[in-house]
Every structure is written in C-alpha cells, then in structure tokens.
Design an enzyme around this catalytic site. Sequence first.
Site, short mmCIF file in Angstrom:
data_model
loop_
_atom_site.label_atom_id
_atom_site.label_comp_id
_atom_site.label_asym_id
_atom_site.label_seq_id
_atom_site.Cartn_x
_atom_site.Cartn_y
_atom_site.Cartn_z
N TRP A 102 0.88 -1.24 -0.07
CA TRP A 102 0.17 0.01 0.01
C TRP A 102 0.73 1.15 0.19
O TRP A 102 0.80 2.16 -0.88
CB TRP A 102 -1.02 -0.08 1.23
N ASP A 172 -1.58 6.64 6.57
CA ASP A 172 -2.45 5.88 5.87
C ASP A 172 -2.88 4.71 7.13
O ASP A 172 -2.10 3.96 7.25
CB ASP A 172 -2.24 5.05 4.70
N LYS A 196 -12.35 -1.66 6.07
CA LYS A 196 -11.71 -2.56 6.81
C LYS A 196 -12.16 -2.41 8.61
O LYS A 196 -12.78 -3.37 8.99
CB LYS A 196 -9.96 -2.30 7.00
C1 LIG Z 1 -7.36 -1.38 1.51
C2 LIG Z 1 -6.29 -0.29 1.77
C3 LIG Z 1 -6.22 0.77 1.02
C4 LIG Z 1 -7.02 1.11 -0.40
O1 LIG Z 1 -8.17 1.41 -0.20
P1 LIG Z 1 -9.23 1.81 -1.27
O2 LIG Z 1 -10.64 2.40 -0.58
O3 LIG Z 1 -9.43 0.53 -2.23
O4 LIG Z 1 -8.65 3.01 -2.07
C5 LIG Z 1 -4.94 1.63 1.24
N1 LIG Z 1 -4.23 1.62 2.15
C6 LIG Z 1 -4.43 0.47 3.03
C7 LIG Z 1 -3.47 0.50 4.24
C8 LIG Z 1 -5.43 -0.62 2.86
O5 LIG Z 1 -5.50 -1.46 3.85
#
Ligand SMILES: *Cc1c(COP(=O)(O)O)cnc(C)c1O
Length: 360
Positions: A102, A172, A196
Amino acid sequence: MERVYNFSAGPAMLPDEVMREAQAEFLDYQGSGMSVMELSHRGKAFTAIAEQAEADLRELMGIPDDYAILFMQGGATGQFAGVPLNLAADGGKADYFLTGQWSAKAVKEAGKFVAVNRAVDTTESKFTTLPEPADWKLDGAADFVHLCSNETIAGVQFDTFPDTGDVPLVADMSSDILSREIDVRRFGVIYAGAQKNIGPAGVTVVIVRKDLLGRSGRAVPMVLDYAAYAESNSMANTPPTFAWYMAAKVFAHLKADGGVAKQAERNRRKAESLYALIDGSDFYHNPVAKHCRSVMNIPFVLADSALDETFLREADAAGLTQLKGHRSVGGMRASIYNAMPEAGVKALAEFMQEFARTHG
Ligand SMILES: *Cc1c(COP(=O)(O)O)cnc(C)c1O
C-alpha cells in the site's frame, strides 16, 4: 440464516448488532417513512447522523478540537493524491516510508505531484520487516512525511511512529484505525478508507490538523480539497450517505462496547493466539519479523503449498471464509479487524490445529 466468520482483508466483517439495527430501520428510518438512502443529505435527519458520527469518532480517538474530521470519497487511493496535493506546493518534496504494497502505491501516486524521498524501503525483504528508527533517512526539510501504519497485505505494523518535529506526519491507517489507542497529536493527517475497520466501502475518513488546510497553495480538485470539505462539513458534494450512516453506527457500537482501549485489548489477544499457534507449529509459518507483526492481518503459509486448496475448501465448509492470501504473498491471510469476534479466531485456531493434525 447463518453468518460465517469472514476473514477478508476488506470489505470486511461488520458487527452483527450494527447490521441488525440497520436492517430494522432499512425501510423506515425513525418514522420518516424513508430509508436512510432516500434522505436528503442536507435534511435534519441526515445532518443529525453526520454530526453524531463526527462527535463519536472525536471521542473514540481523542481527536482535539484543532483537528477537522472529514468524510470524503475516493477511498484511501484518492488520498494517495489528496495528501500531496493538499500539503505540498508544486515542486515540493516529501519523505515516504515504503514498507509494503500500500505504501508503494502511495509513493507511486505521490510521485505525480511531488519529489519523493524514500526514507525507508523494505522492498528487498519482501516487506517482512521494518528497520530500526536509527536507519530511517528523513530529509528534515520535507513538506510532509508519509507512512502506512499497518500494511494490510504483508502484515507489517508500526509500533512507534517517527518524531518529525515541525514536518507534518501523515498516516494511512485504513486497516488499523480504531484498533488501538494512538496519540492523534503526533499526526498532521490521518486517513482511512472505511471498509476494514469503520463500515462499508465508499466513505473515507480524513482527520487533518486545521492549520494544514490550504497549506499547498496550489489548485486542488474540489473532491480532494480538505479546506473545501472542512468548510462545508463534508457536504461539498453529495456524500455517500448510507456508508456514512453505517460508520456512525459502528462508532456508536464501539463506544457502547468499551471504546478503543477495549478493542485493543481484544485485538491483542486475538492476534497473540494465532501467532502463538503458527510459531509453535512446523506446519504453519509467518515470515514477518516479530517486532513488527500486524495485529490486524496475519499472513501465513502451509509447509506444503499443495495443501492450500484443501485447506481453503475445508475452512470454507467450517464457516471460516476468505482466508486465501493476497496473490503477491500466496498462502493464507487471516484479517481479524475489530468486528471479528474472539469466538471466530478461536474457531479458526481450532480448525488450523485439527488440519495440521490430520494433514501434517
Ligand atoms: C485497503 C487499503 C487501501 C486502499 O483502499 P481503497 O479504499 O481501495 O482505495 C489503502 N491503504 C491501505 C493500508 C489499505 O488497507
């Protein structure tokens, strides 16, 4: 009707209580004769939902008043562009921790807008470790520092965060927000896609220190503009109302359920039980260095990958679903976010032990 234990990395399980409540109000939200989906986002009923969501998240995470909470769209991926566009002028530079799939995507997207310095790059380890702070190569004069607090795919999680002084730290936290207590004051921006640990896909939470609003001075597309969203209470355009409403329900549920500290305690127990099982067996293996293993996403491989299909099929039949690992890592991955009950992890552990006994 039978609900399974869903170990998907995302969209992931939501608490049963939340789903049932939403089901009960599905056709008629609090006597309105309408579904939440059919409510005006500017009407009284939805405004109340939005305000409660913000207040509850503020309380859950201890978010100080000088931080704005935004409910945006575009997922975490939208923020990969949103962060550099909001925080750095054209020609600006940023430090990135490249510690997994990511953050690699974040680096790639940021490269379109700023000069990226890789303060850390663990690509060679296949993202199975994090270097010690002494080996972090921070620029010091960057416009911001970016990291991914929990790498959802390889299963690597930061335990301590860099002290970046006056340089805003951006995280993030898509896959570990609300899973443990963090000091929001350490960060300039925290962002997370919802699917999540927050709610259904479609809403993205951005927590931003107010002095950073408008920081870059450059043209920012409106749907990524923190200042425009802060000013309009996240109503700069039509928001994803149903996802926002579900997030509000999850926040209320967490508050009633003992808050983030309680979740953290449970999450630690859940993860420890699986890691102990994996480390104690010759049949299962987790490749991640022990000091940085994720409490949320636990990848593991079987000693004999020829058994992968059988493992997945039998797990599925036992009501333990979505355990297939990410294609880049292979093997299995158990994602055990807040909504995964301890009983689900226990059921998985028992299944794994039995599977190792009968196939080992
Ligand atoms: C799932 C995830 C993303 C991507 O998220 P989207 O909503 O598909 O853009 C980015 N960073 C992390 C850490 C993730 O787990």
